[in-house]
Each structure stands twice: as C-alpha cells, then as structure tokens.
Design a protein around this motif. Structure first.
Motif, PDB file in Angstrom:
ATOM      1  N   SER A  40       0.974  -1.126  -0.082  1.00  0.00           N
ATOM      2  CA  SER A  40       0.003  -0.024   0.119  1.00  0.00           C
ATOM      3  C   SER A  40       0.664   1.137  -0.178  1.00  0.00           C
ATOM      4  CB  SER A  40      -0.760  -0.041   1.371  1.00  0.00           C
ATOM      5  OG  SER A  40      -1.539  -1.019   1.490  1.00  0.00           O
ATOM      6  N   PRO A  41       0.364   2.279  -0.365  1.00  0.00           N
ATOM      7  CA  PRO A  41       0.944   3.571  -0.234  1.00  0.00           C
ATOM      8  C   PRO A  41       1.226   3.794   1.469  1.00  0.00           C
ATOM      9  CG  PRO A  41      -0.968   3.936  -1.602  1.00  0.00           C
ATOM     10  CD  PRO A  41      -1.099   2.588  -1.048  1.00  0.00           C
ATOM     11  N   GLY A  42       2.503   4.337   1.813  1.00  0.00           N
ATOM     12  CA  GLY A  42       2.580   4.747   3.148  1.00  0.00           C
ATOM     13  C   GLY A  42       3.006   3.415   4.008  1.00  0.00           C
ATOM     14  N   THR A  46      10.112   2.829   1.144  1.00  0.00           N
ATOM     15  CA  THR A  46      11.442   3.663   0.853  1.00  0.00           C
ATOM     16  C   THR A  46      12.092   3.912   2.210  1.00  0.00           C
ATOM     17  OG1 THR A  46       9.983   5.119  -0.471  1.00  0.00           O
ATOM     18  CG2 THR A  46      12.063   5.811  -0.060  1.00  0.00           C
ATOM     19  N   THR A 145       0.206  -0.582  11.141  1.00  0.00           N
ATOM     20  CA  THR A 145      -0.874   0.328  11.215  1.00  0.00           C
ATOM     21  C   THR A 145      -2.185   0.222  10.211  1.00  0.00           C
ATOM     22  OG1 THR A 145       0.129   1.801   9.284  1.00  0.00           O
ATOM     23  CG2 THR A 145       0.665   2.257  11.614  1.00  0.00           C
ATOM     24  N   GLU A 146      -1.777  -0.934   9.380  1.00  0.00           N
ATOM     25  CA  GLU A 146      -2.659  -1.046   8.332  1.00  0.00           C
ATOM     26  C   GLU A 146      -3.928  -2.042   8.621  1.00  0.00           C
ATOM     27  OE1 GLU A 146      -1.286  -1.707   4.244  1.00  0.00           O
ATOM     28  OE2 GLU A 146       0.682  -1.096   5.269  1.00  0.00           O
ATOM     29  N   ASP A 149      -6.283  -7.488   8.835  1.00  0.00           N
ATOM     30  CA  ASP A 149      -6.953  -8.428   7.592  1.00  0.00           C
ATOM     31  C   ASP A 149      -6.635  -8.137   5.968  1.00  0.00           C
ATOM     32  OD1 ASP A 149      -7.711  -5.708   7.615  1.00  0.00           O
ATOM     33  OD2 ASP A 149      -9.965  -5.873   7.642  1.00  0.00           O
ATOM     34  N   LYS A 150      -5.799  -7.277   5.969  1.00  0.00           N
ATOM     35  CA  LYS A 150      -5.243  -6.989   4.596  1.00  0.00           C
ATOM     36  C   LYS A 150      -4.970  -8.290   3.667  1.00  0.00           C
ATOM     37  CE  LYS A 150      -6.204  -2.823   4.737  1.00  0.00           C
ATOM     38  NZ  LYS A 150      -7.070  -3.103   6.154  1.00  0.00           N
ATOM     39  N   LYS A 168       7.107  -1.271  10.404  1.00  0.00           N
ATOM     40  CA  LYS A 168       6.792  -0.179  11.512  1.00  0.00           C
ATOM     41  C   LYS A 168       6.550  -1.158  12.854  1.00  0.00           C
ATOM     42  CE  LYS A 168       4.819   2.946   8.043  1.00  0.00           C
ATOM     43  NZ  LYS A 168       3.992   4.117   7.787  1.00  0.00           N
ATOM     44  N   LEU A 171       5.884   0.300  16.125  1.00  0.00           N
ATOM     45  CA  LEU A 171       4.542   0.880  16.497  1.00  0.00           C
ATOM     46  C   LEU A 171       3.378  -0.160  16.941  1.00  0.00           C
ATOM     47  CD1 LEU A 171       4.002   3.761  13.562  1.00  0.00           C
ATOM     48  CD2 LEU A 171       4.639   3.994  15.994  1.00  0.00           C
ATOM     49  N   VAL A 174       1.106   0.547  20.088  1.00  0.00           N
ATOM     50  CA  VAL A 174       0.354   1.570  20.289  1.00  0.00           C
ATOM     51  C   VAL A 174      -0.917   1.482  19.319  1.00  0.00           C
ATOM     52  CG1 VAL A 174       1.848   2.938  18.527  1.00  0.00           C
ATOM     53  CG2 VAL A 174       0.417   4.271  20.053  1.00  0.00           C
ATOM     54  N   CYS A 175      -0.531   0.623  18.183  1.00  0.00           N
ATOM     55  CA  CYS A 175      -1.603   0.294  17.148  1.00  0.00           C
ATOM     56  C   CYS A 175      -2.441  -0.845  17.406  1.00  0.00           C
ATOM     57  CB  CYS A 175      -1.049   0.088  15.854  1.00  0.00           C
ATOM     58  SG  CYS A 175      -0.391   1.780  14.747  1.00  0.00           S
ATOM     59  N   GLU A 176      -1.967  -1.446  18.479  1.00  0.00           N
ATOM     60  CA  GLU A 176      -3.018  -2.702  19.179  1.00  0.00           C
ATOM     61  C   GLU A 176      -2.666  -3.557  18.105  1.00  0.00           C
ATOM     62  OE1 GLU A 176      -6.774  -1.308  20.711  1.00  0.00           O
ATOM     63  OE2 GLU A 176      -6.050   0.514  21.063  1.00  0.00           O
ATOM     64  N   LYS A 201      12.877   2.162  11.605  1.00  0.00           N
ATOM     65  CA  LYS A 201      13.498   3.223  12.198  1.00  0.00           C
ATOM     66  C   LYS A 201      14.270   2.854  13.678  1.00  0.00           C
ATOM     67  CE  LYS A 201      10.903   6.893  15.227  1.00  0.00           C
ATOM     68  NZ  LYS A 201       9.672   7.097  15.819  1.00  0.00           N
TER      69      LYS A 201
END
Lengths: 220, 220
Positions: A40-42, A46, A145-146, A149-150, A168, A171, A174-176, A201
């Motif tokens: 996906s974007p984001g 990169t 973060t997505e 289920d994707k 990520k 995260l 915090v994103c459960e 990161k």
C-alpha cells in the motif's frame, strides 16, 4: 470487465511477461538478485529500502534501486542519500510498474558491479500483482498500522509474493496490532511464506532480513 | 498504454459516467447526500464510517452504506454493528468500484428513508479516482501513519476529491506526523479543500465532520 477489454488486457500482460523474462535473464547474467517491493502507499517501502541499501553497502554488498511513483522524484532523492545508485520512474498516473518501464530506466546502472537490485513499485496493493518485472523475488510489505485483515482482502498480492515484511513493528503496541492474527492471515493466503518483522526506524529485524537477502543470492 | 486499449478504456469510462449520472439523479430524488470514501488500504475508512453511521443514527439522521473489497464481507459485518443498513460489494479482484456495481447492490435499501448514503471504495489511492459512482462528494482519507507526501505522489485522487480527512490523528505524535506539511501538500493539489483531522478511536474531530455532513445535505 467487457470481454474485448479483457482480450486486449491479456495481450498486454503477455507482452509484459515476455519482456520480464528477458529482463530476468539480463539481471541474472549480471549476477544480481532482483527484488520487487510491493505494498500500500505509506507502508514504508522507501524507509526500509534506504536502510537496506546503506547496510548492504557498508557490508561490502553493493546494491542499486529503481523506484516508481505517479509523480515526484522524492523517493529517488531520499534513497540516493544511502550512496547507492538510484533512478526514479515517474509513471504519470499509471497505477503500477511494467517491465518496459524498468527496461527503459536501466541505462546508467553498472549492473555487473552490483549484487542486489531493488525495484520499489507504485504504492498499490492490487494492480502491481499482475505485472512481472523480471524479479527473482516479490516482497510484499504490510505495516502494523494497516490492520491484520489486509491479506484476506487483497489475496492476489499476498499469494503472488515470495516473502512478507511486517513493517513499523515499533508501532505494534500503540496500534494494538495483533501479530498472530496477521501472521495467520498471511499464511492463509500463502502457506509457508517467510515473514519478517522489521522497524526501519529502530533497526529491529534488519539482521534477519539482510541475512535472508545474502542467502537468497547465494542460493541462485 | 497501447492506443487500442486506451480507446476501449475511454469507452468503458464514458459508459461508467452515464450510469453514474443516472445514479446521481436517483440518489438526489431520494433526498440523499451520497459520499464516496477513497484512500489507501488501512487508512481507516471502515473505522471512521462505523463511528459516523452510529453517530448519525443516534442523532436522528439515518444513513446507509455500501462497502467494496476484492474479497471478504468483513467490513459489511463490522459496519452492520452500527445498526445501519449495509451491503458488501465483492469485486473479485477488481481494483476499484464502478457505477454498475453500485447500481447492482441497491436492492433492499429503502433509500427515501435515509438521509446519507456512503460508498466505501476499494483501498487504492490510484484507480478509484477515474470512476464516478454518482456521489455528491468524494472524500479522500489520509492517515498520519502514511506520511505527509502522499498528496504529491497521488495527484489524481487528491485533486478529484471534495474534502480530505486526516485519520488516526491520535497517532500523530508517535508517528512524528508533520501536520502543516501534510495540509500544505493537500492544498497544493486542490486549493481551498476542506481538511478534517479525525480520530475514530478517540472521537477527536468527529463533531466538525458530522456538522459538515449535515450542512452539505442541507445546502443541496
């Protein structure tokens, strides 16, 4: 889709496949392991690629990259900071890369001097799945973060990929993010797929990912 | 794209536009404000929609929804918890919704009994921009986890939308999200676009978003 459109689309895909096969031979003759990064974007293609290019370079394994976007050369500029040779493909609205776009952007790369070649696709979890770019491995990225289920909602991308990277990972809490559900959903689409959990990161998981790259190149 | 494919694609788009115009008349005759929600996969369309449907219902403004995915009816099940009438469109691999898919899924909705009708598109920041679904407003969502540069990289989606929602605003700090840069990038694609900052988790920004919906319906 109207059948006439489908016929022509099939023709376009066949032409793409022929060109991708020729590219694959060219990449292999140069001794490269070539990877097509899709997500996906984001999702952080990169960021992961920047860290990967730098780590490979510092450990004596030179790598290059092509990066696709509808507009801007932001990503190529960002990746060039790693010191690796990088070129931007601007698709001018096209929702995915095709083999002819890759072929048209190889001038200027000294391919035999490289060990790895990364192609960062347009951010799109659907359309790039239909287009072979001559890669050895297709790597699908999914960020915490997505949502877990994707893979179930975008089966073609996950079942056409060779490995998955959950990005990520710093995260996750915090994103459960439910890691076990995500892993199970990926494996439901492609059993036995290798899954990495990485943070570009913090560097978490980078060692396993880099080891995999070196092993995959050696195995060919 | 080969010109023959382009010709046929133009034909498909024209046919879609005609059907979308008919749908728009039908939605307006029923007194509905219709919205097409577009974004990357994982931006939080469903979470925002679930909270929106519930809030509208509780304030005496009934709303319905159609939701599109390549596979699964997970989202329709999730949205149905709000008490609103909801139907799933499974696109079987298609990367965007088209007007005929919307038309084919309207049976069973008592449209004149509703005030708002939401169409949640397939998660894809490219292809849905080309397909009118008969909506009054196209709303693009961008989450703080995706990065500030997405409007610049996906111009057609941002310049074809009527308003933007920055989602998951509760994660802005942990994602080091630069709000001003993101807003400037959105406005560079579409000057004067209304921008909301919302968290479906905490409810931040929901009041402004709901007020906008009520105002927009009243203004038509």
């Amino acid at each position: 889709m109207p059948s006439r459109l489908l016929d022509i689309r099939t023709g376009v895909l066949n032409k793409n496949d022929q060109l991708a096969s020729a590219l694959r031979l060219r990449f292999r003759a140069a001794g490269l392991l070539t990877l097509n990064l899709v997500s996906s974007p984001g999702t952080g293609k990169t960021a992961l690629l920047e860290r990967t290019l730098r780590a490979l370079r510092e450990s004596g394994h030179p790598a290059g990259a092509l990066v696709g976007d509808l507009q801007t050369d932001n990503d190529a500029k960002r990746l060039a900071r790693s010191g690796a040779p990088v070129r931007q493909i601007i698709t001018h609205g096209n929702c995915h890369l095709e083999a002819d776009m890759v072929a048209a952007h190889l001038d200027g790369f000294d391919l035999p001097a490289l060990e790895f070649f990364f192609i960062e696709n347009v951010g799109n979890l659907v359309c790039p799945s239909s287009y072979d770019l001559g890669e050895d491995l297709r790597i699908v990225l999914l960020s915490v973060t997505e949502g877990e289920d994707k893979p179930l909602k975008y089966p073609p991308m996950f079942n056409s990929s060779d490995a998955a990277i959950i990005t990520k990972i710093d995260l996750a809490e915090v994103c459960e993010f439910d890691r076990e559900t995500a892993r199970a959903n990926i494996l439901a689409m492609r059993p036995n797929m290798r899954i990495f959990e990485v943070s570009a990161k913090t560097g978490a998981g980078m060692t396993e990912w880099l080891d995999y790259l070196l092993q995959q190149r050696k195995a060919r």
